[in-house]
Design a protein around this motif. Structure first.
Motif, short mmCIF file in Angstrom:
data_model
loop_
_atom_site.label_atom_id
_atom_site.label_comp_id
_atom_site.label_asym_id
_atom_site.label_seq_id
_atom_site.Cartn_x
_atom_site.Cartn_y
_atom_site.Cartn_z
N MET A 279 0.82 -1.20 0.00
CA MET A 279 0.00 0.00 0.00
C MET A 279 0.86 1.26 0.00
O MET A 279 0.65 2.16 -0.78
CB MET A 279 -0.92 -0.02 1.22
N ILE A 280 1.86 1.32 0.87
CA ILE A 280 2.71 2.50 0.98
C ILE A 280 3.60 2.65 -0.25
O ILE A 280 3.89 3.77 -0.67
CB ILE A 280 3.56 2.44 2.26
N GLU A 281 3.99 1.55 -0.85
CA GLU A 281 4.92 1.58 -1.98
C GLU A 281 4.42 2.43 -3.14
O GLU A 281 5.21 3.01 -3.87
CB GLU A 281 5.22 0.16 -2.49
N ASP A 282 3.10 2.51 -3.32
CA ASP A 282 2.55 3.26 -4.46
C ASP A 282 2.16 4.69 -4.10
O ASP A 282 1.61 5.41 -4.92
CB ASP A 282 1.37 2.52 -5.07
N LYS A 283 2.47 5.12 -2.90
CA LYS A 283 2.11 6.47 -2.46
C LYS A 283 3.30 7.41 -2.61
O LYS A 283 4.43 7.08 -2.25
CB LYS A 283 1.64 6.48 -1.00
N LEU A 284 3.05 8.58 -3.14
CA LEU A 284 4.08 9.59 -3.35
C LEU A 284 4.07 10.66 -2.26
O LEU A 284 5.07 11.34 -2.04
CB LEU A 284 3.88 10.28 -4.70
N ILE A 285 2.92 10.82 -1.60
CA ILE A 285 2.69 11.94 -0.69
C ILE A 285 2.29 11.41 0.68
O ILE A 285 1.49 10.49 0.79
CB ILE A 285 1.55 12.84 -1.21
N LEU A 286 2.83 12.04 1.72
CA LEU A 286 2.40 11.79 3.09
C LEU A 286 1.83 13.06 3.67
O LEU A 286 2.47 14.11 3.60
CB LEU A 286 3.57 11.32 3.96
N ASP A 287 0.63 12.99 4.22
CA ASP A 287 0.10 14.07 5.06
C ASP A 287 0.27 13.56 6.48
O ASP A 287 -0.44 12.65 6.92
CB ASP A 287 -1.37 14.35 4.74
N ALA A 288 1.22 14.11 7.21
CA ALA A 288 1.63 13.58 8.51
C ALA A 288 0.65 13.86 9.64
O ALA A 288 0.74 13.24 10.70
CB ALA A 288 3.02 14.11 8.88
N CYS A 289 -0.24 14.79 9.48
CA CYS A 289 -1.30 15.05 10.47
C CYS A 289 -2.49 15.63 9.72
O CYS A 289 -2.73 16.83 9.73
CB CYS A 289 -0.85 15.91 11.63
N CYS A 290 -3.24 14.73 9.09
CA CYS A 290 -4.27 15.12 8.12
C CYS A 290 -5.52 15.73 8.74
O CYS A 290 -6.24 16.47 8.08
CB CYS A 290 -4.65 13.93 7.27
N GLY A 291 -5.83 15.40 10.01
CA GLY A 291 -7.08 15.89 10.58
C GLY A 291 -8.25 15.56 9.67
O GLY A 291 -8.37 14.44 9.19
N ALA A 292 -9.09 16.53 9.40
CA ALA A 292 -10.25 16.33 8.53
C ALA A 292 -9.93 16.60 7.05
O ALA A 292 -10.83 16.73 6.24
CB ALA A 292 -11.40 17.23 8.99
N ARG A 293 -8.64 16.68 6.72
CA ARG A 293 -8.17 16.85 5.34
C ARG A 293 -8.68 18.15 4.71
O ARG A 293 -8.95 18.22 3.52
CB ARG A 293 -8.56 15.66 4.46
N LYS A 294 -8.78 19.19 5.52
CA LYS A 294 -9.37 20.44 5.07
C LYS A 294 -8.57 21.16 3.99
O LYS A 294 -9.14 21.90 3.21
CB LYS A 294 -9.62 21.36 6.26
N MET A 295 -7.28 20.97 3.92
CA MET A 295 -6.50 21.70 2.91
C MET A 295 -6.48 20.98 1.56
O MET A 295 -5.98 21.51 0.59
CB MET A 295 -5.08 21.97 3.40
N TRP A 296 -7.03 19.78 1.48
CA TRP A 296 -6.99 18.97 0.27
C TRP A 296 -8.15 19.30 -0.67
O TRP A 296 -9.29 19.37 -0.24
CB TRP A 296 -7.04 17.49 0.62
N PHE A 297 -7.85 19.46 -1.96
CA PHE A 297 -8.90 19.57 -2.96
C PHE A 297 -9.56 18.21 -3.14
O PHE A 297 -10.77 18.09 -3.16
CB PHE A 297 -8.34 20.07 -4.30
N ASP A 298 -8.74 17.17 -3.28
CA ASP A 298 -9.22 15.79 -3.38
C ASP A 298 -8.88 15.12 -2.06
O ASP A 298 -7.74 14.74 -1.81
CB ASP A 298 -8.54 15.07 -4.55
N LYS A 299 -9.88 14.98 -1.20
CA LYS A 299 -9.66 14.44 0.14
C LYS A 299 -9.35 12.95 0.15
O LYS A 299 -9.06 12.38 1.20
CB LYS A 299 -10.87 14.75 1.02
N ASN A 300 -9.38 12.32 -1.01
CA ASN A 300 -9.02 10.91 -1.16
C ASN A 300 -8.02 10.75 -2.30
O ASN A 300 -8.13 9.84 -3.12
CB ASN A 300 -10.27 10.06 -1.40
N ASN A 301 -7.05 11.65 -2.36
CA ASN A 301 -6.07 11.63 -3.43
C ASN A 301 -5.36 10.28 -3.45
O ASN A 301 -4.79 9.85 -2.45
CB ASN A 301 -5.06 12.76 -3.21
N PRO A 302 -5.39 9.59 -4.58
CA PRO A 302 -4.81 8.24 -4.64
C PRO A 302 -3.29 8.21 -4.50
O PRO A 302 -2.71 7.16 -4.25
CB PRO A 302 -5.24 7.73 -6.02
N ASN A 303 -2.64 9.36 -4.64
CA ASN A 303 -1.19 9.43 -4.48
C ASN A 303 -0.76 9.64 -3.04
O ASN A 303 0.43 9.60 -2.74
CB ASN A 303 -0.61 10.58 -5.33
#
Length: 157
Positions: A1-25
């Motif tokens: 699962m981690i191998e295909d991820k490019l981005i880490l949000d280290a303290c995502c909370g409610a993901r408020k800063m994300w445009f795509d709150k389920n970004n596959p990367n």
């Protein structure tokens, strides 16, 4: 699962800063996993992919190309306040937490990876945070209604 991820949000909370709150990367991490019913009837969900402590990230060195680090930044909140539920609370040991969190975020970055660090001066001034930085930011920007949110960008060498 981690191998295909490019981005880490280290303290995502409610993901408020994300445009795509389920970004596959991205892999979303937070120390909390909880749901709250807000007074206006909405539901606030903190649902990380991985429950983690950002001061001890459970990933190998040089895993990600981009790390977002938006830790809690307010320490004088009641635990039941909407701000605390949404963003978390800055701990009593916040200096150690931020210093270690930044080190960990850089550790899990690949060489020439980018760390984006967001800080709000709601409780703690940036001048108190700057000595905790493990290296100088490449650039940054102030934003927000009152200009108290600072975005800093680091390049891992």
């Amino acid at each position: 699962m981690i191998e295909d991820k490019l981005i880490l949000d280290a303290c995502c909370g409610a993901r408020k800063m994300w445009f795509d709150k389920n970004n596959p990367n991205a892999i979303y991490g937070d120390i909390r996993s909880e749901t709250h019913e807000l007074i206006d009837g909405r539901t606030l969900e903190i649902r990380p992919d991985v429950v983690l402590d950002f001061t001890q990230l459970p990933f190998p060195d040089e895993t990600f190309r981009l790390v977002a680090f938006d830790p809690p930044h307010i320490h004088d909140l009641g635990k039941s306040s909407i701000m605390a539920k949404t963003y978390g609370i800055l701990s009593y040991h916040w200096r150690d937490d931020i210093r270690e969190g930044l080190k960990e975020c850089l550790r899990v970055l690949k060489p020439y990876g980018v760390l984006v660090f967001k800080w709000s001066e709601s409780s703690v001034k940036l001048s108190d945070v700057m000595p905790l930085l493990p290296q100088e930011p490449v650039f940054g920007h102030t934003s927000g209604k009152h200009g108290r949110t600072i975005w800093m960008t680091f390049l891992k060498k």
